[in-house]
Write an enzyme that holds these catalytic residues in place. Structure first.
Site: not given
Length: 788
Positions: A81, A144, A331, A369, A434, A556
């Site tokens: 990848g 997850y 996908r 999935r 991408l 100040d």
């Protein structure tokens, strides 16, 4: 004056990173301040020659390799990848690499293997050392599949109706992040740099920061960060944990500036952290939040155009398909806009019968999935829609859509990229996407047309594409028609511009950009570090004061000469301090510089031989004069549009009130009944003002100490202080202040000045003292040996 071109040519490793900041107007002001050009060059050289002494630790949900067992031995099969390739570029023998090639990259990630299966195995290859995290199945299901995929993913992709809120999800999320930290705790060493990846690990940066405050930490968010209206759907404790968790990092990266702004707003409204030029001052450190648009390996896709397998795949596609080829690959996910794409193509076929039997739409959907009911239903809808289109418009000789539900090999993919006339990419929300960059990079022939959704992060970079709204069927149909009619010269012009941009900012530039910002942040930390005055430091200032003959001192008021109190009208300078100022003013130039209005300052200092600057530089009264001078840059007729907003917020916040000064408006909330509620209201007010105020009004929002103030940008304490020292020959300059507005003064004064910040907030001042009470003692000691 140093020029941008010199910097870019002399220091190639950080060329791309600097380019972004130079042309955004951010980089040069950061490093090249007035009178500091040599310092800027020195800083750039330090960056160029800096290598991190420690190792690089990547923490991501998944390991970048499969752990394969053969003959009772385990070995790593590394993925190819883009992230893995980019990370490898950081560790090499090249002079401009960020990390030493002598150390392997440590990668921490979840393993589907059991602990027993990997017991005693060496999980390393030439470049990486893997450290698997073992998460119990029941925890991983809620962490997850639950928190990450059933809540964070739909919420960040603007599908709130699909988000599921479950207390068990968040508990599992905390547990899993702790398990990742426990593994990191076994691995980390002093000097190591940790780069945490993505939404699965948003709590991890702060866990690391708490135990390892000196290690550099980066965090990158790979999906869209949602607008605050969606982010606030998280329960209060959850969203605060997320913001504070992410802000444990030194550098926080997102794909686009929109996502950066959304996060900055969340940081402000949830945890009260403001920002200046995307820097968040956390009191004891600063965090840089910025956009780093992730990219691809341009050369890999560009060179693939001439590979024999790609040529063969391209030729086969062109021989077997029709005159015009449209290609898409995604996908399976509801965020990808696949059904909308089909509806837009249907509209095109309805309105353009002349293209029937002349176009092939090759649509590849990669399984993902598909064991989940929602995704199964989505696939069924896609199947039915494709079937209906082919039935309604196709015939025995022609199918409008060539639909495949499968993965593609690399050479098949590039073959289709380079064979297609149009790439149709229509996500309804995508962090970057991408696929569109791969399509552009693969088009070595500079032909082809990219149709791209405006909802993809990549749309901000690829403006030469035909940008469409994925929900607009007619817009998609019109874009296809325009693409088919586009002449080769126009295609080449658009494609060449996009290719050059992706070539210059590829995935390797992305990683270098991120770590360059981390190095730049280290320089900024050095500039803003807290150095509390010791007895020796105070004595050195006293000696410099004694040795000088022409001195000027800036003070100040609130928090410096007078204590901060709940009621601003009762913040009165003590008689002891007033007497000391009188003694100093008899022999030195003293300037009282405050945000207070002139009436208040006149009342308290009219009997002292001092200059007075009121309302942050808008009004000046010189010593011995009875007249006040209004800054020549001040413009009237702006308050009427702003004051109603402040009044509305004052009514909604018991105890808050609006003060109208001559040149500014201030919303005070120090006397508010509910301090926490008032702080939230102040944050909301600041954001509303920033969104409401038009650039041409030239107004500035100042987040002060329990006050939000609106004033003109043409002047501040810095410009006022400079007006006293420019052209003068003062050999001793001192400035003391406690508020954010005093930073302008600290930065504007010459490097030889003694600048002192009260408190422990990071500051451009060169020194700090702990509190307002110490100001009197410091000044008394400094002037103690000077006769009146």
């Amino acid at each position: 004056m140093i020029c941008a071109g010199q910097l870019l040519n002399e220091f190639p490793r950080i060329k791309r990173a600097i380019t972004r900041y130079v042309f955004a107007g951010l980089f040069i002001p950061l490093l090249i301040k007035r009178g500091r050009n040599s310092d800027a060059l020195k800083t750039m050289k330090e960056l160029k020659n800096t290598k991190n002494s420690g190792r690089l630790i990547i923490v991501a949900y998944r390991l970048p390799f499969k752990i394969v067992r053969e003959d009772d031995q385990s070995h790593l099969v590394q993925n190819s990848g883009g992230l893995v390739s980019a990370v490898l570029s950081l560790v090499s023998d090249q002079e401009d690499s960020v990390f030493s090639s002598e150390e392997k990259i440590q990668w921490i990630g979840f393993s589907e293997n059991t602990k027993e299966e990997l017991e005693g195995q060496s999980l390393a290859n030439e470049s990486f050392q893997a450290h698997p995290v073992f998460i119990p199945d029941d925890v991983n299901e809620n962490y997850y599949e639950g928190f990450c995929n059933n809540l964070v993913w739909p919420l960040c992709h603007y599908f709130p109706s699909l988000a599921r809120f479950d207390d068990a999800y968040f508990e599992a999320y905390k547990t899993a992040n702790q398990l990742f930290f426990d593994k990191l705790d076994e691995v980390i060493q002093p000097g190591d740099v940790v780069w945490v990846q993505d939404y699965q690990l948003m709590l991890l940066p702060d866990l690391i920061r708490q135990k390892y405050p000196d290690n550099k930490i980066g965090f990158f968010f790979h999906i869209p960060f949602p607008s605050y209206e969606l982010f606030r759907m998280f329960p209060v404790k959850w969203r605060k944990a997320i913001v504070d968790g992410i802000l444990g990092a030194d550098v926080v990266g997102f794909h686009t500036n929109d996502y950066v702004e959304y996060f900055l707003k969340a940081a402000r409204l949830v945890s009260g952290y403001g920002n200046k030029l995307h820097y968040i001052n956390m009191s004891n450190r600063i965090v840089k939040v910025d956009s780093f648009p992730i990219s691809i390996d341009f050369q890999k896709f560009n060179e693939a155009y001439d590979e024999p397998e790609v040529i063969r795949a391209r030729e086969e596609a062109r021989e077997s398909l029709k005159e015009k080829i449209i290609f898409s690959v995604d996908r399976l996910d509801y965020s990808k806009g696949i059904l909308h794409r089909l509806q837009g193509f249907t509209r095109f076929l309805e309105q353009h019968p002349e293209w029937h039997e002349r176009v092939s739409f090759v649509m590849v959907v990669v399984p993902s999935r598909d064991t989940i009911e929602q995704y199964q239903h989505m696939k069924m809808e896609i199947d039915q829609t494709v079937g209906a289109i082919n039935a309604n418009y196709g015939n025995i000789y022609w199918q409008p859509i060539i639909y495949q539900y499968r993965s593609m090999t690399y050479h098949e993919l590039v073959g289709m990229y380079t064979a297609s006339d149009v790439a149709l990419i229509t996500p309804v929300r995508d962090g970057m996407n991408l696929v569109c960059k791969e399509y552009v990079a693969s088009r070595k022939d500079s032909q082809g047309v990219l149709i791209l959704s405006e909802m993809a992060g990549a749309a901000a970079e690829l403006g030469e594409a035909l940008i469409i709204n994925p929900l607009d069927n007619q817009g998609i149909a019109d874009a296809i028609s325009e693409a088919f009619a586009m002449i080769p010269e126009e295609q080449e012009k658009r494609m060449s511009a996009m290719r050059e941009r992706i070539r210059d900012y590829d995935v390797f530039a992305w990683t270098n950009d991120f770590f360059t910002q981390m190095l730049m942040l280290e320089q900024e930390h050095e500039r803003l570090k807290q150095v509390f005055l010791t007895n020796k430091g105070i004595d050195n200032i006293r000696k410099a004061y004694e040795a000088s003959s022409k001195r000027i001192l800036f003070f100040d008021y609130d928090g410096t000469l007078a204590p901060i109190v709940a009621d601003p009208s009762k913040a009165i300078v003590s008689e002891d301090v007033k007497k000391l100022i009188m003694e100093i003013a008899k022999r030195d130039t003293v300037v009282i510089i405050s945000g207070r209005d002139r009436r208040f300052l006149d009342t308290h200092f009219r009997d002292l031989p001092v200059h007075i600057i009121a309302e942050h530089g808008a009004l000046i009264k010189t010593k011995g004069s009875e007249e006040w001078t209004l800054n020549e840059s001040y413009e009237e007729n702006w308050k009427d549009s702003i004051k109603p907003i402040l009044n509305m917020y004052a009514k909604r916040c018991p105890g808050a009130f609006v003060e109208e000064k001559e040149t500014s408006l201030a919303w005070h909330y120090r006397t508010a009944d509910d301090k926490e509620y008032a702080s939230r209201r102040a944050q909301e007010l600041s954001w509303q003002l920033k969104n409401f105020i038009q650039p041409e009004l030239n107004l500035q929002i100042i987040d002060g100490n329990k006050v939000v103030e609106v004033k003109k940008t043409a002047f501040n304490k810095g410009t006022a202080a400079r007006s006293f020292v420019d052209g003068s020959d003062y050999d001793f300059i001192l400035a003391i202040g406690d508020d954010t507005t005093d930073e302008d003064m600290f930065e504007a004064l010459p490097d030889t000045s003694y600048t002192i910040k009260i408190g422990d907030d990071l500051s451009a001042a060169r020194n700090h003292i702990k509190n307002q009470e110490e100001v009197f003692h410091f000044l008394s000691f400094m002037v103690s040996t000077i006769p009146e």
